[in-house]
Design an enzyme around this catalytic site. Structure first.
Site, PDB file in Angstrom:
ATOM      1  N   SER A 149       0.834  -1.202   0.000  1.00 18.71           N
ATOM      2  CA  SER A 149       0.000   0.000   0.000  1.00 18.71           C
ATOM      3  C   SER A 149       0.874   1.258   0.000  1.00 18.71           C
ATOM      4  CB  SER A 149      -0.952  -0.037   1.204  1.00 18.71           C
ATOM      5  OG  SER A 149      -1.888   1.008   1.153  1.00 18.71           O
ATOM      6  N   ASP A 323      -9.700  -3.985  -6.104  1.00 24.57           N
ATOM      7  CA  ASP A 323      -9.127  -2.829  -5.407  1.00 24.57           C
ATOM      8  C   ASP A 323      -9.534  -1.552  -6.136  1.00 24.57           C
ATOM      9  OD1 ASP A 323      -7.571  -0.899  -4.149  1.00 24.57           O
ATOM     10  OD2 ASP A 323      -5.731  -2.088  -4.187  1.00 24.57           O
ATOM     11  N   HIS A 356      -8.569  -3.651  -1.541  1.00 24.84           N
ATOM     12  CA  HIS A 356      -7.223  -3.165  -1.251  1.00 24.84           C
ATOM     13  C   HIS A 356      -6.602  -3.859  -0.049  1.00 24.84           C
ATOM     14  CE1 HIS A 356      -3.895  -0.359  -1.293  1.00 24.84           C
ATOM     15  NE2 HIS A 356      -4.100  -0.076  -0.020  1.00 24.84           N
TER      16      HIS A 356
END
Length: 377
Positions: A149, A323, A356
């Site tokens: 991330s 995502d 995500h």
């Protein structure tokens, strides 16, 4: 704001002054980290993990702290990141409130918390700070840099500014922030700043911007997962009557609302709002094309040029089809750019329904992918 720091956390003092990319400098700053495994005689088996915005350095249980970490299923003896083979270092990001210097830390010049006096924070600052940890541990060349991330951004910045790693694993990361993710994070920051208790960044534990942080976290959690998961997990199930507040005509009614509320309340008192603001904005500012000295072109050509300057032998960019925050095309772009620079780089899209945050929960898919990549090194 009281910091939560796991008992196994250690620290590296950063050079003083520590210059920041966008101006200003930190004095007496430090970065928190934890380690697992044993560094071999050649010091060639080290892996650096750069996490997302909210995790601390405690990615997994270790001798100093047996409590499970945020990536417990992935890191340890015999696990996908096998600490019988690898010496693993995980840092807490610069700007955080989990041990590393950030807005909640004491400014030695004033004896008070930095608050909004903290210098403008960039992803590149975090990469530079992590590099000092690596060097302090006597590691000259990393076997692999893993970024998740926000840490995926940091990993790319690290590899450009401090070349020499053999491999790179980018998980749900990006070479720049896209408009949708910028818009979401902008709303999150606005929710915090509009809370009267935020008070221009001057709050304490007794007067804490809880409503703003709750809203910011709920917005984040909605984008961290996918509509597919929300539907499959909660559907339209309503709360039982004893869990509803009948005196509030617009109170919580559905299970999904209750989940978001509970998740937000667990988070808000464990993270500093000013740290959230600075770190969130650092992601919006990030654009790897700045390394080339020019803004990104409309087609992203400058980003590809910047990625092509990264020198690693092998790389894998993993993304998730569901995502919406950091979509698949961003991991595909990373692999394409690294290949242009000569790396054996692959792109792996996973069909996880969990959006995500899948790398934090969908270990059946991510575990084999990570293990398979590291086994090839």
């Amino acid at each position: 704001m009281t910091e939560f720091i796991p008992p196994g956390t250690r620290y590296v003092d950063l050079p003083s002054p520590f210059p920041m990319k966008r101006g200003g400098a930190l004095h007496g700053a430090r970065l928190a980290y934890e380690t697992w495994g044993t560094l071999d005689a050649a010091r060639g088996n080290a892996i650096l993990i750069l996490p997302g915005l909210s995790p601390d350095a405690h990615a997994a249980a270790n001798a100093a702290d047996p409590a499970p970490g945020w990536w417990e299923a992935m890191l340890g003896p015999g696990k996908p990141i096998d600490t019988d083979r690898w010496f693993v270092v995980c840092v807490n990001p610069l700007g955080s409130c989990k041990g590393s210097t950030g807005p909640a830390s004491i400014d030695p010049a004033t004896g008070r918390e930095y608050r909004l006096g903290f210098p403008d924070l960039s992803i590149e600052d975090g990469a530079d700070a992590a590099h000092h940890v690596v060097r302090a541990l006597g590691i000259e060349r990393l076997a692999c840099v893993i970024g998740n991330s926000m840490g995926g951004m940091g990993a790319l910045a690290y590899l450009l500014r401090h070349p020499g790693a053999r491999a790179h694993l980018n998980i749900s990361g990006a070479a720049l922030a896209l408009p949708f993710s910028i818009a979401i994070r902008s709303l999150q920051r606005e929710a915090i700043r509009l809370d009267p208790n935020w008070n221009g960044g001057d709050y304490d534990d007794d007067s804490y911007p809880e409503s703003g942080m709750r809203m910011a976290r709920k917005l984040g959690v909605i984008t961290y997962r996918s509509a597919l998961e929300w539907d499959g997990r909660f559907g339209r199930v309503r709360l039982d009557s004893d869990r509803r507040d009948d005196e509030d005509p617009f109170g919580l009614e559905f299970e999904v609302e209750s989940y978001l509320e509970g998740h937000a309340r667990r988070f808000v008192r464990n993270f500093d709002p000013n740290s959230y603001l600075f770190m969130s904005r650092s992601m919006d500012w990030f654009d790897l094309a700045e390394f080339c000295g020019t803004p990104r072109g409309d087609q992203g050509g400058d980003v590809l040029s910047a990625l092509a300057r990264i020198r690693v032998d092998k790389a894998l960019a993993i993304g998730v089809a569901t995502d919406i925050l950091v979509p698949l095309q961003q991991q595909e772009q990373i692999a394409e750019g690294l290949r242009a620079g000569g790396a054996d780089a692959a792109f792996l899209p996973l069909e996880s329904p969990q959006g995500h945050d899948a790398f934090l929960v969908d270990f059946d898919r991510f575990g084999p992918a990570v293990r398979g990549f590291l086994d090839q090194l």
